[in-house]
Design a protein around this motif. Sequence first.
Motif, PDB file in Angstrom:
ATOM      1  N   ALA A 143     -63.885 -80.197  -1.148  1.00 42.08           N
ATOM      2  CA  ALA A 143     -63.927 -79.828  -2.574  1.00 42.08           C
ATOM      3  C   ALA A 143     -64.258 -81.031  -3.455  1.00 42.08           C
ATOM      4  N   ILE A 144     -63.804 -82.225  -3.063  1.00 41.98           N
ATOM      5  CA  ILE A 144     -64.119 -83.433  -3.849  1.00 41.98           C
ATOM      6  C   ILE A 144     -65.640 -83.619  -3.907  1.00 41.98           C
ATOM      7  N   ASP A 145     -66.329 -83.357  -2.810  1.00 43.42           N
ATOM      8  CA  ASP A 145     -67.794 -83.415  -2.801  1.00 43.42           C
ATOM      9  C   ASP A 145     -68.390 -82.249  -3.583  1.00 43.42           C
ATOM     10  N   ARG A 146     -67.946 -81.050  -3.261  1.00 38.58           N
ATOM     11  CA  ARG A 146     -68.545 -79.846  -3.858  1.00 38.58           C
ATOM     12  C   ARG A 146     -68.436 -79.819  -5.382  1.00 38.58           C
ATOM     13  N   PHE A 147     -67.292 -80.298  -5.904  1.00 41.01           N
ATOM     14  CA  PHE A 147     -67.100 -80.267  -7.360  1.00 41.01           C
ATOM     15  C   PHE A 147     -67.438 -81.611  -8.017  1.00 41.01           C
ATOM     16  N   HIS A 148     -68.033 -82.518  -7.245  1.00 44.10           N
ATOM     17  CA  HIS A 148     -68.462 -83.823  -7.761  1.00 44.10           C
ATOM     18  C   HIS A 148     -67.326 -84.570  -8.445  1.00 44.10           C
ATOM     19  N   LEU A 149     -66.163 -84.585  -7.807  1.00 48.61           N
ATOM     20  CA  LEU A 149     -65.018 -85.320  -8.365  1.00 48.61           C
ATOM     21  C   LEU A 149     -65.103 -86.784  -7.936  1.00 48.61           C
ATOM     22  N   ASP A 150     -64.313 -87.644  -8.580  1.00 47.13           N
ATOM     23  CA  ASP A 150     -64.293 -89.081  -8.289  1.00 47.13           C
ATOM     24  C   ASP A 150     -64.072 -89.312  -6.780  1.00 47.13           C
ATOM     25  N   PRO A 151     -65.048 -89.947  -6.109  1.00 52.32           N
ATOM     26  CA  PRO A 151     -64.920 -90.144  -4.650  1.00 52.32           C
ATOM     27  C   PRO A 151     -63.683 -90.957  -4.254  1.00 52.32           C
ATOM     28  N   ASP A 152     -63.146 -91.763  -5.178  1.00 50.70           N
ATOM     29  CA  ASP A 152     -61.924 -92.526  -4.867  1.00 50.70           C
ATOM     30  C   ASP A 152     -60.751 -91.605  -4.512  1.00 50.70           C
ATOM     31  N   LEU A 153     -60.826 -90.349  -4.969  1.00 47.36           N
ATOM     32  CA  LEU A 153     -59.754 -89.399  -4.635  1.00 47.36           C
ATOM     33  C   LEU A 153     -59.571 -89.272  -3.119  1.00 47.36           C
ATOM     34  N   LYS A 154     -60.657 -89.517  -2.385  1.00 48.58           N
ATOM     35  CA  LYS A 154     -60.563 -89.391  -0.922  1.00 48.58           C
ATOM     36  C   LYS A 154     -59.570 -90.368  -0.309  1.00 48.58           C
ATOM     37  N   ASN A 155     -59.253 -91.434  -1.036  1.00 51.71           N
ATOM     38  CA  ASN A 155     -58.290 -92.430  -0.531  1.00 51.71           C
ATOM     39  C   ASN A 155     -56.844 -92.023  -0.765  1.00 51.71           C
ATOM     40  N   TRP A 156     -56.621 -90.861  -1.395  1.00 52.47           N
ATOM     41  CA  TRP A 156     -55.257 -90.436  -1.730  1.00 52.47           C
ATOM     42  C   TRP A 156     -54.834 -89.284  -0.834  1.00 52.47           C
ATOM     43  N   SER A 157     -53.805 -88.580  -1.243  1.00 55.94           N
ATOM     44  CA  SER A 157     -53.256 -87.553  -0.351  1.00 55.94           C
ATOM     45  C   SER A 157     -52.946 -86.277  -1.124  1.00 55.94           C
ATOM     46  N   ARG A 158     -52.404 -85.308  -0.392  1.00 48.74           N
ATOM     47  CA  ARG A 158     -52.138 -83.999  -0.962  1.00 48.74           C
ATOM     48  C   ARG A 158     -51.291 -84.060  -2.238  1.00 48.74           C
ATOM     49  N   ALA A 159     -50.359 -85.054  -2.300  1.00 48.17           N
ATOM     50  CA  ALA A 159     -49.501 -85.170  -3.494  1.00 48.17           C
ATOM     51  C   ALA A 159     -50.365 -85.292  -4.749  1.00 48.17           C
ATOM     52  N   ILE A 160     -51.480 -86.012  -4.645  1.00 51.16           N
ATOM     53  CA  ILE A 160     -52.377 -86.198  -5.787  1.00 51.16           C
ATOM     54  C   ILE A 160     -53.439 -85.082  -5.825  1.00 51.16           C
ATOM     55  N   TRP A 161     -53.987 -84.728  -4.682  1.00 55.83           N
ATOM     56  CA  TRP A 161     -55.086 -83.742  -4.637  1.00 55.83           C
ATOM     57  C   TRP A 161     -54.695 -82.377  -5.191  1.00 55.83           C
ATOM     58  N   HIS A 162     -53.476 -81.930  -4.910  1.00 59.05           N
ATOM     59  CA  HIS A 162     -53.182 -80.514  -5.209  1.00 59.05           C
ATOM     60  C   HIS A 162     -53.241 -80.210  -6.699  1.00 59.05           C
ATOM     61  N   GLY A 163     -53.104 -81.241  -7.548  1.00 56.69           N
ATOM     62  CA  GLY A 163     -53.277 -81.037  -8.983  1.00 56.69           C
ATOM     63  C   GLY A 163     -54.739 -81.168  -9.396  1.00 56.69           C
ATOM     64  N   VAL A 164     -55.298 -82.364  -9.190  1.00 57.92           N
ATOM     65  CA  VAL A 164     -56.653 -82.660  -9.677  1.00 57.92           C
ATOM     66  C   VAL A 164     -57.713 -81.793  -8.985  1.00 57.92           C
ATOM     67  N   VAL A 165     -57.630 -81.700  -7.669  1.00 58.84           N
ATOM     68  CA  VAL A 165     -58.611 -80.900  -6.927  1.00 58.84           C
ATOM     69  C   VAL A 165     -58.189 -79.430  -6.964  1.00 58.84           C
ATOM     70  N   GLY A 166     -56.880 -79.205  -6.949  1.00 58.08           N
ATOM     71  CA  GLY A 166     -56.348 -77.844  -6.990  1.00 58.08           C
ATOM     72  C   GLY A 166     -56.833 -77.071  -8.216  1.00 58.08           C
ATOM     73  N   ALA A 167     -56.977 -77.751  -9.353  1.00 58.61           N
ATOM     74  CA  ALA A 167     -57.455 -77.071 -10.570  1.00 58.61           C
ATOM     75  C   ALA A 167     -58.829 -76.453 -10.339  1.00 58.61           C
ATOM     76  N   GLU A 168     -59.703 -77.159  -9.615  1.00 58.44           N
ATOM     77  CA  GLU A 168     -61.043 -76.622  -9.324  1.00 58.44           C
ATOM     78  C   GLU A 168     -60.944 -75.401  -8.411  1.00 58.44           C
ATOM     79  N   MET A 169     -60.025 -75.454  -7.435  1.00 56.32           N
ATOM     80  CA  MET A 169     -59.840 -74.318  -6.518  1.00 56.32           C
ATOM     81  C   MET A 169     -59.295 -73.099  -7.255  1.00 56.32           C
ATOM     82  N   ILE A 170     -58.406 -73.360  -8.224  1.00 56.91           N
ATOM     83  CA  ILE A 170     -57.827 -72.270  -9.018  1.00 56.91           C
ATOM     84  C   ILE A 170     -58.913 -71.587  -9.849  1.00 56.91           C
TER      85      ILE A 170
END
Length: 193
Positions: free
Chosen positions: A69-96
């Motif tokens: 999803a980070i690729d598909r929604f063109h989000l900041d690639p640095d997000l890949k260095n983090w984990s679910r604790a951070i992803w589920h909000g920032v990336v989760g919003a796109e999934m929602i």
Amino acid sequence: MTAFEEELHAVEKKVSAQLSDGRFQHCLRVSDYARKLAQENGVDENQAALAGLVHDYAKERPAEDFLAAIDRFHLDPDLKNWSRAIWHGVVGAEMIQDELGIDDPAILDAVRLHTTGDGVEMPTLAKIVFMADYLETGRDFPGVKEAREITDKSLDRGVFYQLQHTLSFLAENGNVIYPKTFTSYNDWARHFA
Ligand code: GDP
Ligand code: FE
Ligand code: FE
Ligand code: FE
């Protein structure tokens, strides 16, 4: 049933299908607590209830879903260095938005910010979801009663209380801390200095 109640029930089913029962129940309690804080702070309670319901929608997704999803929604690639604790909000919003069809930008921003908070310009709905997640009636940590009382008096004071205590807790446990967690804390510390 009103149109909104029907929407809420339809979304509830989709959220429950994605989550363990325990986490789904947490989402229902966050929804209720967000409704209460919305009443206290002059925000649309239906909007707050829906935001609370969906805030952890993506919390149990596999890492590969977030990375794709980070690729598909063109989000900041640095997000890949983090984990679910951070992803589920920032990336989760796109999934929602994509999977639940929720397009209200205020709800999507509240989901994005619900783990890290934001500076003092944080929208009121985002403050409400941030605090409802921390204070819902199933939460039981030392100080939760004080945190609820502070937040009933001042939503902003509640936000700062949570940022201060979460930052201390993460550091005490030697966790890696996401930069936004620091910048949110600093902004409120300056505000209340
Ligand atoms: P939850 O989804 O209902 O459990 O609550 P949150 O979305 O607020 O937080 C998810 C998890 O991330 C919690 O365990 C927090 O303590 C943790 N967390 C919050 N901020 C940070 C951070 O900056 N770094 C890390 N590693 N974890 C964080
Ligand atoms: Fe969360
Ligand atoms: Fe939170
Ligand atoms: Fe949560």
